[in-house]
Design a protein around this motif. Structure first.
Motif, PDB file in Angstrom:
ATOM      1  N   GLY A 109       0.865  -1.074  -0.054  1.00  0.00           N
ATOM      2  CA  GLY A 109       0.028   0.137   0.100  1.00  0.00           C
ATOM      3  C   GLY A 109       0.717   1.302   0.049  1.00  0.00           C
ATOM      4  N   LEU A 110       0.261   2.360  -0.551  1.00  0.00           N
ATOM      5  CA  LEU A 110       1.204   3.702  -0.411  1.00  0.00           C
ATOM      6  C   LEU A 110       0.303   4.360   0.590  1.00  0.00           C
ATOM      7  N   THR A 111       1.427   4.985   1.397  1.00  0.00           N
ATOM      8  CA  THR A 111       1.082   5.799   2.667  1.00  0.00           C
ATOM      9  C   THR A 111       0.515   7.184   2.138  1.00  0.00           C
ATOM     10  N   SER A 112      -0.779   7.436   2.341  1.00  0.00           N
ATOM     11  CA  SER A 112      -1.184   8.498   2.081  1.00  0.00           C
ATOM     12  C   SER A 112      -0.538   9.788   2.431  1.00  0.00           C
ATOM     13  N   GLY A 113      -0.480  10.892   1.513  1.00  0.00           N
ATOM     14  CA  GLY A 113       0.500  12.090   1.548  1.00  0.00           C
ATOM     15  C   GLY A 113       1.988  11.913   1.746  1.00  0.00           C
ATOM     16  N   ALA A 114       2.473  10.841   1.516  1.00  0.00           N
ATOM     17  CA  ALA A 114       3.774  10.701   1.630  1.00  0.00           C
ATOM     18  C   ALA A 114       4.496  11.298   0.214  1.00  0.00           C
ATOM     19  N   ALA A 115       5.720  12.077   0.501  1.00  0.00           N
ATOM     20  CA  ALA A 115       6.211  12.571  -0.629  1.00  0.00           C
ATOM     21  C   ALA A 115       7.231  11.895  -1.406  1.00  0.00           C
ATOM     22  N   ARG A 116       7.703  10.694  -0.600  1.00  0.00           N
ATOM     23  CA  ARG A 116       8.453   9.990  -1.278  1.00  0.00           C
ATOM     24  C   ARG A 116       8.270   8.801  -1.162  1.00  0.00           C
ATOM     25  N   HIS A 117       8.560   7.648  -2.556  1.00  0.00           N
ATOM     26  CA  HIS A 117       8.189   6.442  -2.176  1.00  0.00           C
ATOM     27  C   HIS A 117       9.398   5.746  -2.578  1.00  0.00           C
ATOM     28  N   ASP A 122      14.451   4.490  -5.694  1.00  0.00           N
ATOM     29  CA  ASP A 122      13.324   5.604  -5.569  1.00  0.00           C
ATOM     30  C   ASP A 122      12.057   5.268  -6.812  1.00  0.00           C
ATOM     31  N   LEU A 123      11.159   4.920  -5.919  1.00  0.00           N
ATOM     32  CA  LEU A 123      10.015   4.707  -6.911  1.00  0.00           C
ATOM     33  C   LEU A 123       8.993   6.007  -7.037  1.00  0.00           C
ATOM     34  N   THR A 124       9.203   7.036  -6.654  1.00  0.00           N
ATOM     35  CA  THR A 124       8.211   8.296  -6.425  1.00  0.00           C
ATOM     36  C   THR A 124       7.777   8.497  -7.632  1.00  0.00           C
ATOM     37  N   SER A 125       8.342   8.789  -8.773  1.00  0.00           N
ATOM     38  CA  SER A 125       7.950   9.205 -10.057  1.00  0.00           C
ATOM     39  C   SER A 125       7.056   7.912 -10.719  1.00  0.00           C
ATOM     40  N   LYS A 126       7.318   6.750 -10.564  1.00  0.00           N
ATOM     41  CA  LYS A 126       6.804   5.649 -11.049  1.00  0.00           C
ATOM     42  C   LYS A 126       5.400   5.467 -10.213  1.00  0.00           C
ATOM     43  N   ALA A 160       3.259   8.064  -8.872  1.00  0.00           N
ATOM     44  CA  ALA A 160       2.355   9.294  -8.930  1.00  0.00           C
ATOM     45  C   ALA A 160       1.038   8.545  -9.183  1.00  0.00           C
ATOM     46  N   GLY A 161       0.194   9.151  -8.230  1.00  0.00           N
ATOM     47  CA  GLY A 161      -1.106   8.735  -8.446  1.00  0.00           C
ATOM     48  C   GLY A 161      -1.832   7.595  -8.070  1.00  0.00           C
ATOM     49  N   ALA A 162      -0.951   6.572  -7.477  1.00  0.00           N
ATOM     50  CA  ALA A 162      -1.087   4.978  -7.338  1.00  0.00           C
ATOM     51  C   ALA A 162      -1.609   5.195  -5.936  1.00  0.00           C
ATOM     52  N   THR A 163      -2.414   4.287  -5.721  1.00  0.00           N
ATOM     53  CA  THR A 163      -2.640   3.789  -4.110  1.00  0.00           C
ATOM     54  C   THR A 163      -2.158   2.331  -3.509  1.00  0.00           C
ATOM     55  N   SER A 164      -1.801   1.615  -4.528  1.00  0.00           N
ATOM     56  CA  SER A 164      -1.101   0.425  -4.337  1.00  0.00           C
ATOM     57  C   SER A 164      -0.163   0.044  -5.383  1.00  0.00           C
ATOM     58  N   ALA A 165       0.737  -1.108  -5.010  1.00  0.00           N
ATOM     59  CA  ALA A 165       1.716  -1.472  -6.113  1.00  0.00           C
ATOM     60  C   ALA A 165       2.082  -2.864  -5.677  1.00  0.00           C
ATOM     61  N   THR A 166       2.751  -3.285  -6.649  1.00  0.00           N
ATOM     62  CA  THR A 166       3.215  -4.820  -6.657  1.00  0.00           C
ATOM     63  C   THR A 166       4.738  -4.860  -6.721  1.00  0.00           C
ATOM     64  N   LEU A 167       5.220  -5.282  -5.852  1.00  0.00           N
ATOM     65  CA  LEU A 167       6.786  -5.485  -5.936  1.00  0.00           C
ATOM     66  C   LEU A 167       7.220  -6.779  -6.242  1.00  0.00           C
ATOM     67  N   GLN A 168       8.270  -7.313  -6.794  1.00  0.00           N
ATOM     68  CA  GLN A 168       8.625  -8.267  -7.003  1.00  0.00           C
ATOM     69  C   GLN A 168      10.234  -8.400  -7.141  1.00  0.00           C
ATOM     70  N   TRP A 169      10.617  -9.548  -6.319  1.00  0.00           N
ATOM     71  CA  TRP A 169      12.115  -9.899  -6.210  1.00  0.00           C
ATOM     72  C   TRP A 169      12.368 -11.251  -7.105  1.00  0.00           C
ATOM     73  N   ALA A 227      13.282  -2.352   3.309  1.00  0.00           N
ATOM     74  CA  ALA A 227      12.955  -1.263   4.330  1.00  0.00           C
ATOM     75  C   ALA A 227      12.223  -0.331   3.333  1.00  0.00           C
ATOM     76  N   VAL A 228      10.975   0.151   3.430  1.00  0.00           N
ATOM     77  CA  VAL A 228      10.146   0.961   2.702  1.00  0.00           C
ATOM     78  C   VAL A 228       9.938   2.336   3.156  1.00  0.00           C
ATOM     79  N   THR A 229       9.779   3.400   2.404  1.00  0.00           N
ATOM     80  CA  THR A 229       9.473   4.746   2.538  1.00  0.00           C
ATOM     81  C   THR A 229       8.240   5.183   1.995  1.00  0.00           C
ATOM     82  N   GLY A 230       7.209   5.462   2.619  1.00  0.00           N
ATOM     83  CA  GLY A 230       6.103   5.837   1.790  1.00  0.00           C
ATOM     84  C   GLY A 230       5.296   4.632   1.394  1.00  0.00           C
ATOM     85  N   LEU A 231       5.558   3.523   1.674  1.00  0.00           N
ATOM     86  CA  LEU A 231       4.835   2.216   1.349  1.00  0.00           C
ATOM     87  C   LEU A 231       4.523   1.655   2.666  1.00  0.00           C
TER      88      LEU A 231
END
Length: 189
Positions: A40-48, A97-101, A103-112, A133-137
């Motif tokens: 999930g994306l943290t609402s209002g986070a400036a950086r992801h 840094d995933l911030t620009s990728k 933009a406008g999303a509310t959730s995402a999928t990470l895959q290692w 470790a995640v920032t804004g997620l």
């Protein structure tokens, strides 16, 4: 008898993601094994961003171009590293840094994943990911301490490229011996 501490292959704690191609196993280009997590994306986070530690059993003296460690965001590669790029068995930190990728999303999928860029016939590797470790997620179990969170999201794409959420248990050997002894005792009755 307790197992030596060296049996714990995690960077910290007891868990890690493990991506393996065994010796004498043939692979083809495009085969992979992937650990997938919805975040999930943290609402209002400036950086992801996502940071994680990775290592593998290959080193800078080994052949490159075959096995590649990758991080994908919503199915697109956002980070990758050849298993022959870093010193053997040394943990390295990656930050993406995933911030620009996002933009406008509310959730995402990470895959290692471990991806076969070129097929091999005998080129063993064990790659690890730990201490995410995640920032804004929002991500549950970023230390890979509970295999139950990760195991349902492990997927293979053809062939002998395997992955697991490996959690070290100090008394595993003693527990296993006791269980086997119980089975033999039950069979003797």
């Amino acid at each position: 008898m307790d197992a030596p501490r060296d049996d714990n292959l995690a960077r910290t704690g007891n868990g890690r993601l493990s991506f393996v191609v065994e010796a004498d196993m043939a692979t083809r280009a495009g085969m992979s094994c992937t650990a997938i997590r919805k975040v999930g994306l943290t609402s209002g986070a400036a950086r992801h961003a996502v940071s994680f530690w990775h290592r593998d059993t290959r080193g800078s003296g080994d052949r490159g171009g075959y096995h590649v460690k990758q991080l994908l965001l919503n199915g697109q590669v956002v980070w990758q590293r050849d298993v022959a790029a870093d010193p053997r068995d040394e943990w390295q930190k990656a930050t993406v840094d995933l911030t620009s990728k996002l933009a406008g999303a509310t959730s995402a999928t990470l895959q290692w994943r471990l991806y076969e860029r070129i097929g091999v016939s005998d080129y063993r590797v064990d790659a690890s990911v730990d201490d995410i470790a995640v920032t804004g997620l929002q991500l549950s179990d970023p230390g890979v301490e509970n295999a139950a969170f990760w195991t349902p999201a492990l997927t293979r794409t053809g062939g002998p490229v395997y992955c697991s959420a490996q959690v070290y248990h100090q008394n595993y050997g003693a527990d296993l011996s006791a269980r086997v002894a119980e089975l033999y005792a039950a069979g003797a009755s």
